[in-house]
Design a protein around this motif. Structure first.
Motif, short mmCIF file in Angstrom:
data_model
loop_
_atom_site.label_atom_id
_atom_site.label_comp_id
_atom_site.label_asym_id
_atom_site.label_seq_id
_atom_site.Cartn_x
_atom_site.Cartn_y
_atom_site.Cartn_z
N CYS A 1 -3.12 1.54 -4.87
CA CYS A 1 -3.05 3.00 -4.96
C CYS A 1 -4.33 3.61 -4.42
N GLY A 2 -4.26 4.19 -3.24
CA GLY A 2 -5.42 4.82 -2.64
C GLY A 2 -5.62 6.22 -3.19
N ARG A 3 -6.83 6.72 -3.06
CA ARG A 3 -7.16 8.11 -3.41
C ARG A 3 -7.86 8.73 -2.21
N TYR A 4 -8.29 9.96 -2.36
CA TYR A 4 -9.02 10.66 -1.29
C TYR A 4 -8.18 10.68 -0.01
N GLU A 5 -8.85 10.44 1.14
CA GLU A 5 -8.13 10.49 2.41
C GLU A 5 -7.46 9.16 2.73
N GLY A 6 -7.66 8.18 1.83
CA GLY A 6 -7.06 6.88 2.06
C GLY A 6 -8.08 5.77 1.95
N GLU B 1 3.41 -1.41 3.96
CA GLU B 1 2.95 -0.05 3.69
C GLU B 1 4.18 0.80 3.42
N VAL B 2 4.20 1.44 2.26
CA VAL B 2 5.38 2.19 1.82
C VAL B 2 5.02 3.64 1.55
N SER B 3 5.90 4.55 1.98
CA SER B 3 5.77 5.97 1.66
C SER B 3 6.99 6.40 0.86
N ILE B 4 6.79 7.21 -0.18
CA ILE B 4 7.95 7.69 -0.94
C ILE B 4 8.55 8.95 -0.33
N GLY B 5 7.97 9.47 0.74
CA GLY B 5 8.53 10.66 1.38
C GLY B 5 7.47 11.36 2.19
N ASP B 6 7.91 12.30 3.03
CA ASP B 6 6.99 12.95 3.96
C ASP B 6 6.24 14.11 3.32
N TYR B 7 5.33 13.78 2.43
CA TYR B 7 4.43 14.77 1.83
C TYR B 7 3.18 14.04 1.39
N VAL B 8 2.11 14.81 1.19
CA VAL B 8 0.82 14.22 0.86
C VAL B 8 0.49 14.47 -0.61
N LEU B 9 0.03 13.42 -1.28
CA LEU B 9 -0.38 13.51 -2.67
C LEU B 9 -1.85 13.15 -2.75
N THR B 10 -2.44 13.34 -3.93
CA THR B 10 -3.86 13.05 -4.11
C THR B 10 -4.11 11.56 -4.28
N GLY B 11 -3.07 10.84 -4.71
CA GLY B 11 -3.27 9.41 -4.92
C GLY B 11 -1.96 8.65 -4.84
N GLY B 12 -2.04 7.34 -4.71
CA GLY B 12 -0.85 6.51 -4.60
C GLY B 12 -0.25 6.13 -5.96
N GLU B 13 -0.82 6.63 -7.06
CA GLU B 13 -0.35 6.20 -8.39
C GLU B 13 1.08 6.64 -8.67
N LEU B 14 1.37 7.93 -8.42
CA LEU B 14 2.76 8.39 -8.66
C LEU B 14 3.74 7.67 -7.75
N PRO B 15 3.46 7.53 -6.45
CA PRO B 15 4.35 6.73 -5.61
C PRO B 15 4.55 5.30 -6.14
N ALA B 16 3.48 4.68 -6.65
CA ALA B 16 3.60 3.31 -7.18
C ALA B 16 4.56 3.29 -8.36
N LEU C 1 0.86 -1.19 0.00
CA LEU C 1 0.00 0.00 0.00
C LEU C 1 0.89 1.24 0.00
N LEU C 2 0.64 2.13 -0.94
CA LEU C 2 1.38 3.39 -0.96
C LEU C 2 0.62 4.40 -0.11
N SER C 3 1.25 4.87 0.96
CA SER C 3 0.57 5.83 1.82
C SER C 3 1.59 6.64 2.61
N PRO C 4 1.20 7.85 3.03
CA PRO C 4 2.13 8.68 3.81
C PRO C 4 2.48 8.05 5.16
N GLN C 5 1.72 7.04 5.59
CA GLN C 5 2.00 6.38 6.87
C GLN C 5 2.98 5.22 6.73
C1 4G3 Z 1 -3.63 8.53 2.49
C2 4G3 Z 1 1.25 8.09 -0.77
C3 4G3 Z 1 -3.37 9.09 1.23
C4 4G3 Z 1 -3.73 7.16 2.60
C5 4G3 Z 1 -0.08 8.28 -1.05
C6 4G3 Z 1 -3.34 6.93 0.25
C7 4G3 Z 1 1.50 10.42 -0.38
C8 4G3 Z 1 2.05 9.17 -0.43
C9 4G3 Z 1 -3.24 8.30 0.11
C10 4G3 Z 1 -3.59 6.36 1.49
C11 4G3 Z 1 -0.59 9.57 -0.97
C12 4G3 Z 1 3.51 8.98 -0.11
C13 4G3 Z 1 -2.96 8.88 -1.23
N1 4G3 Z 1 0.20 10.61 -0.65
N2 4G3 Z 1 4.12 9.93 0.57
N3 4G3 Z 1 -1.93 9.88 -1.17
O1 4G3 Z 1 4.07 7.97 -0.48
O2 4G3 Z 1 -3.70 5.02 1.59
#
Ligand code: 4G3
Length: 262
Positions: free
Chosen positions: A111-116, A129-144, A85-89
């Motif tokens: 790849c999640g969208r919205y708030e997750g 659960e993987v994060s590409i860095g400490d910032y928030v994006l609209t979706g997990g597609e670019l991180p994927a 799962l691509l997420s900021p957490q």
């Molecule tokens: C919250 C990944 C937001 C939960 C995804 C998916 C940043 C990253 C999202 C969730 C994201 C990252 C979509 N934003 N830093 N937004 O890798 O499951």
């Protein structure tokens, strides 16, 4: 290596697959990449994939049922797949993790969208659960795509020509050295003379020194956890000595020293 991305925007992966290293790796059968539309697994006339959060608040959450169904279908295509799962957490992605993940047979990237996504998906369906860095994006597609690209370019044969992932930044824990190409003078700047000398031993020495000094200047943190070789310690000592000489020559005659001390 088999990559399956689960997304509500599979079209985002179209140009990614059709260019450069990903395209070549697919052509050479080093990887496969499939983008599966989560919406295809949503039920009802409108195939809704999101809903309002329990407890109220703004934003939407991805519903668990379509995600679970999409994950099950992906696992059907790749039974032993690691579900990411691509997420900021998530755990912060880096080169070492790319090297680790290179050895998995197949990977499902959620790849999640919205708030997750609904948190219940995490427990039973997600391995990592993987994060590409400490910032928030609209979706997990670019991180994927970033994770896919970082892994793919480590697979032998994926990089074109003579290039290899062996001697670039991070491959050995330090930054890459400086690079120069023609012309010999550009906007008043020339490359270090040694690079044009043809002396390959000296060139290797310069590259080692360039890597190390750039790392000290730009990313000291990388050196705090890395064991230095004898040669590297020698380079740093030489710089240290040179800097000390400069300081010693200055200390008794600098603009801040009391007058009459020289
Ligand atoms: C919250 C990944 C937001 C939960 C995804 C998916 C940043 C990253 C999202 C969730 C994201 C990252 C979509 N934003 N830093 N937004 O890798 O499951």
């Amino acid at each position: 290596m088999k990559f399956i991305a689960l997304t509500i925007f599979p079209e985002l992966f179209a140009s990614f697959r059709e260019h450069g290293i990903i395209r070549r790796a697919i052509q050479r059968n080093l990887i496969s990449l499939e983008a599966v539309n989560i919406r295809d697994f949503a039920s009802g006339k409108h195939r809704v994939t999101d809903d309002r959060p329990y407890g109220g608040g703004c934003g939407m959450v991805m519903k668990p049922e379509p995600l679970a169904a999409a994950l099950r279908a992906a696992r059907g295509m790749a039974p032993s797949a690691t579900a990411v799962l691509l997420s900021p957490q998530g755990r912060k992605f880096n080169q070492a993790m790319a090297r680790e993940l290179k050895s998995v047979q197949s990977m499902v990237l959620l790849c999640g969208r919205y708030e997750g996504i609904d948190d219940r998906i995490l427990h039973d369906h997600v391995d990592l659960e993987v994060s590409i860095g400490d910032y928030v994006l609209t979706g997990g597609e670019l991180p994927a795509m970033i994770v896919i690209e970082a892994i793919t370019r480590l697979i032998p044969g994926a990089l074109g020509g003579e290039s290899s992932a062996d001697n670039e930044s991070f491959s050995n824990g330090v930054l890459d050295c400086g690079h120069f190409t023609r012309p010999p003078e550009f906007e008043g700047q020339s490359p270090p003379g040694v690079l044009l000398s043809g002396d390959h031993r000296k060139i290797e020495q310069w590259r080692l020194e360039s890597s190390l000094i750039r790392t000290v200047l730009k990313r000291k943190d990388l050196l705090e956890t890395r064991a230095l070789s004898r040669e590297e310690i020698e380079i740093l000592k030489n710089w240290h000595n040179d800097i000390e000489k400069i300081i010693r020559a200055q200390s008794s005659s600098g603009p801040d020293s009391p007058s009459g001390t020289e």
